[in-house]
Enzyme design. Structure first.
Site, PDB file in Angstrom:
ATOM      1  N   GLU A 128       0.833  -1.208   0.000  1.00  0.00           N
ATOM      2  CA  GLU A 128       0.000   0.000   0.000  1.00  0.00           C
ATOM      3  C   GLU A 128       0.864   1.252   0.000  1.00  0.00           C
ATOM      4  O   GLU A 128       0.532   2.250  -0.621  1.00  0.00           O
ATOM      5  CB  GLU A 128      -0.933   0.017   1.228  1.00  0.00           C
ATOM      6  CG  GLU A 128      -2.059  -0.988   1.168  1.00  0.00           C
ATOM      7  CD  GLU A 128      -3.067  -0.700   0.058  1.00  0.00           C
ATOM      8  OE1 GLU A 128      -2.648  -0.570  -1.104  1.00  0.00           O
ATOM      9  OE2 GLU A 128      -4.266  -0.648   0.358  1.00  0.00           O
ATOM     10  N   THR A 180      -5.107   6.917  -5.786  1.00  0.00           N
ATOM     11  CA  THR A 180      -5.281   7.130  -4.344  1.00  0.00           C
ATOM     12  C   THR A 180      -4.367   8.242  -3.853  1.00  0.00           C
ATOM     13  O   THR A 180      -4.775   9.071  -3.033  1.00  0.00           O
ATOM     14  CB  THR A 180      -4.995   5.811  -3.580  1.00  0.00           C
ATOM     15  OG1 THR A 180      -5.944   4.843  -4.030  1.00  0.00           O
ATOM     16  CG2 THR A 180      -5.145   5.988  -2.086  1.00  0.00           C
TER      17      THR A 180
END
Ligand code: HSE
Length: 308
Positions: A128, A180
């Site tokens: 991530e 993101t």
């Protein structure tokens, strides 16, 4: 040679009010990953889809997770991984988390399950970090544990699995890409106390609603006064979709993760399908291509479907 095949599911992070701290796993879509252990300390990545993701291990989400596991065990072994993604990168339904969590669970299986699920979340968060610039576990945790996860804290890691009613989830993915990292950069760094109060009321209400199977409370609590007003401007048709889906009977919903996907929770399949046709109508009218899913909450998380 030892190999394993896993199915790694999509996830909905944030669950509207719980930015970075709540998420749930979806039955569909899921990525399929095949991992083979090597007796040399290297990572080989083979893409089996059309997304052209990087195959250099340091630039690939699954690659960095495998490298971090190899560094930890320090036994001179390596991995070859084949990845067939069904979760489109940049869709907002946890594409990077599925790669990261799937790689971690598969590697652990081949190593004889020496790591706990919390350990796997730690390894997977390296993926991530590569994808979005920040470690967050609200996709990773539900992807690994299944069901609904509350990430009370990541330093130190404290993940709580929340039981939930058998809800249906409808997702629409308008075919635009929202990174993101970009969707995080536009957020305000400070918020008003009155907004914080409203938000933590909703978070507590949502968690209580899940635990008590109180669908009205879940619906009332699916409200975000902090993130959604900023991010929704990146998603064409967002307000219309939300209003019309609720009119069609959805309990509520909002942006899935950092978007552009929008999700809605419904109490039964008939409503979830009516919600899907509302979503289709809105994006057909706007003229943006889209995918939809009508699915349920995946209680298992990453699943080992074949292991030797
Ligand atoms: N909580 C993260 C965010 C999830 O909203 O940025 C990203 O999928």
């Amino acid at each position: 040679m030892k190999t394993v095949i896993v199915h790694s599911p999509g996830t909905v992070a944030n669950l509207v009010c719980g930015f970075d701290i709540l998420g749930l796993a979806l039955k569909e879509p899921y990525d399929i990953m095949k991992l083979r252990m090597l007796d040399t300390p290297e990572v080989i990545i083979r893409n089996r889809d059309e997304f052209n993701l990087p195959t250099e291990p340091h630039k690939n989400v699954a690659g960095v997770v495998l490298l971090s596991i190899m560094e930890k065990i320090n036994e001179g072994i390596g991995f070859e991984i084949e990845i067939k993604k069904h979760i489109k990168p940049g869709s907002g339904i946890g594409s990077s988390a599925a790669s990261a969590a799937g790689a971690a669970v598969a590697a652990n299986h081949l190593l004889g399950n020496i790591f706990s699920n919390d350990d796997l979340v730690q390894f997977a968060m390296n993926g991530e970090k590569l994808a979005s610039g920040v470690k967050h576990a609200d996709n990773i945790a539900p992807c690994i544990f299944g069901g609904v996860s509350l990430i009370r804290c990541i330093h130190p890691l404290d993940i709580v699995s929340i039981s939930s009613p058998e809800l249906f989830v409808t997702v629409v993915h308008p075919q635009i890409e929202v990174r993101t990292s970009d969707a995080r950069q536009i957020l305000r760094q400070q918020i008003l106390l009155k907004d914080a109060i409203r938000q933590w009321g909703n978070i507590a209400g949502l968690v209580t609603g899940f635990l008590k199977n109180d669908l009205d409370l879940i619906g009332r609590s699916l409200e975000d006064v902090i993130i959604e007003p900023v991010r929704s401007i990146l998603i064409p048709g967002f307000d219309e979709v939300k209003t019309k889906c609720k009119e069609a009977g959805a309990l509520g919903g909002g942006i899935s993760g950092s978007g552009p996907s929008v999700f809605m929770l419904s109490k039964d399949e008939a409503i979830a399908k009516a919600v899907e046709s509302v979503m289709k109508d809105v994006y057909t009218k706007i003229g943006i291509d889209f995918n939809t899913y009508v699915t349920t909450i995946n209680k298992k998380g990453v699943e080992v479907v074949k292991g030797e």
